[in-house]
Design a protein around this motif. Structure first.
Motif, mmCIF file in Angstrom:
data_model
loop_
_atom_site.group_PDB
_atom_site.id
_atom_site.type_symbol
_atom_site.label_atom_id
_atom_site.label_comp_id
_atom_site.label_asym_id
_atom_site.label_seq_id
_atom_site.Cartn_x
_atom_site.Cartn_y
_atom_site.Cartn_z
ATOM 1 N N GLU A 14 0.886 -1.251 0.127
ATOM 2 C CA GLU A 14 0.138 0.095 0.114
ATOM 3 C C GLU A 14 1.025 1.339 -0.027
ATOM 4 O O GLU A 14 1.720 1.694 0.765
ATOM 5 N N LEU A 22 -6.265 -0.057 6.562
ATOM 6 C CA LEU A 22 -6.681 -0.659 5.610
ATOM 7 C C LEU A 22 -5.864 -1.877 5.491
ATOM 8 O O LEU A 22 -6.230 -2.975 5.505
ATOM 9 N N ILE A 79 -2.094 -0.994 -3.554
ATOM 10 C CA ILE A 79 -2.968 -0.135 -3.485
ATOM 11 C C ILE A 79 -2.528 1.308 -3.267
ATOM 12 O O ILE A 79 -1.679 1.631 -2.589
ATOM 13 N N ASN A 81 -4.916 4.185 -1.963
ATOM 14 C CA ASN A 81 -5.902 4.681 -1.521
ATOM 15 C C ASN A 81 -5.994 6.285 -1.206
ATOM 16 O O ASN A 81 -5.179 6.864 -0.196
ATOM 17 N N GLN A 82 -6.339 7.145 -2.134
ATOM 18 C CA GLN A 82 -6.426 8.736 -1.857
ATOM 19 C C GLN A 82 -4.909 9.062 -1.853
ATOM 20 O O GLN A 82 -4.425 9.879 -0.723
ATOM 21 N N SER A 83 -4.001 8.537 -2.610
ATOM 22 C CA SER A 83 -2.616 8.949 -2.456
ATOM 23 C C SER A 83 -1.896 9.732 -3.703
ATOM 24 O O SER A 83 -1.053 10.588 -3.915
ATOM 25 N N VAL A 108 -4.964 -1.042 -7.452
ATOM 26 C CA VAL A 108 -6.168 -0.362 -7.178
ATOM 27 C C VAL A 108 -5.968 0.859 -6.578
ATOM 28 O O VAL A 108 -5.303 1.129 -5.733
ATOM 29 N N VAL A 109 -6.506 1.870 -7.271
ATOM 30 C CA VAL A 109 -6.303 3.242 -7.140
ATOM 31 C C VAL A 109 -7.486 3.984 -6.945
ATOM 32 O O VAL A 109 -8.775 3.708 -7.623
ATOM 33 N N SER A 110 -7.928 4.920 -5.580
ATOM 34 C CA SER A 110 -9.102 5.535 -5.506
ATOM 35 C C SER A 110 -8.506 7.143 -5.241
ATOM 36 O O SER A 110 -7.396 7.300 -4.669
ATOM 37 N N THR A 111 -9.064 7.916 -6.147
ATOM 38 C CA THR A 111 -8.630 9.333 -6.081
ATOM 39 C C THR A 111 -10.052 10.212 -6.601
ATOM 40 O O THR A 111 -10.904 9.748 -6.997
ATOM 41 N N ASN A 214 -15.463 10.922 -6.461
ATOM 42 C CA ASN A 214 -14.439 9.916 -5.989
ATOM 43 C C ASN A 214 -14.744 8.725 -6.973
ATOM 44 O O ASN A 214 -15.913 8.152 -7.470
ATOM 45 N N GLU A 216 -12.642 4.711 -8.087
ATOM 46 C CA GLU A 216 -12.043 3.850 -7.963
ATOM 47 C C GLU A 216 -11.562 3.036 -9.191
ATOM 48 O O GLU A 216 -12.375 2.649 -9.997
#
Length: 225
Positions: A14, A22, A79, A81-83, A108-111, A214, A216
């Motif tokens: 991560e 997480l 991972i 996550n919001q980075s 896996v990317v969330s932004t 947002n 993913e």
């Protein structure tokens, strides 16, 4: 899920692990995989807690981490996550990610999604700006192209609720209104009631086909034939 599908002794990294929550959740589900958290800083208590769970921590900027820590072809899942929105040079980091991934490894990317319907409503008050901490913001097409250029192919994209961004949008709006400072402070704290309400708002927006603020993404490492 991607975590459940990993083979025995798989490896998950991560990037921007923060407080390690997480990775701690992943550890409860999978005792048999190697977990690594990378961040520019970890508190002593976080390092201790993660170490007790058998989770390795690397304290460094991801673009400074060497091959010894993230050896080429060693990682099944990365991972973010919001980075990614906090990175100065996302293209450089994606090259590092591709290098450390195994063939068919996933990211896996969330932004924040710059095309979110509420960004168009709030304009310069939009909470996703989050200046100066957010250095890069992307539309879905820009994200897909960024990863494609790095040799990572899109598998899936889906909208996520963005209640924190809603709270920051309202906080920004009221902070610019006369006598609105108390209301602004309320929203900037992202209270549970407001988070619940805005989550419902975004869930409804998704049902009518709107993009939330947002998203993913799941990408896979291409292999040359």
């Amino acid at each position: 899920s991607l975590v459940s599908d990993l083979s025995h002794d798989g490896k998950i990294v991560e990037i921007g692990a923060g407080d390690g929550v997480l990775l701690s959740i992943v550890r409860r589900r999978r005792q048999d995989v190697q977990l690594v958290g990378v961040d520019i800083a970890f508190s002593a208590s976080t390092r201790k807690r993660l170490s007790e769970l058998g989770i390795e921590t690397i304290t460094d900027a991801i673009d400074s981490v060497d091959d010894v820590c993230l050896s080429p072809g060693s990682t099944d899942l990365v991972i973010m996550n919001q980075s990614i929105e906090h990175l100065w040079e996302p293209q450089r980091v994606l090259k590092i990610i591709k290098r450390t991934l195994k063939d068919h490894g996933r990211v896996v990317v969330s932004t924040p999604d710059y095309d979110g319907y509420d960004r168009k409503v709030w304009q310069h008050y939009w909470g996703g700006w989050y200046a100066p901490r957010h250095l890069n913001l992307f539309t879905r097409s820009e994200m897909i192209e960024l990863f494609r250029e790095a040799g990572l192919e899109l598998v899936q994209v889906r909208g996520l609720v963005a209640p924190v961004i809603w709270c920051h949008s309202l906080g920004s709006y009221f902070s610019n209104r006369r006598s609105g400072s108390h209301v602004a402070k309320y929203f900037f704290k992202a209270p549970i009631l407001a988070l619940a309400i805005f989550s419902i708002v975004d869930l409804f927006a998704k049902t009518v086909g709107l993009e939330t603020s947002n998203a993913e993404y799941v990408f896979v490492k291409k292999t040359l034939r």
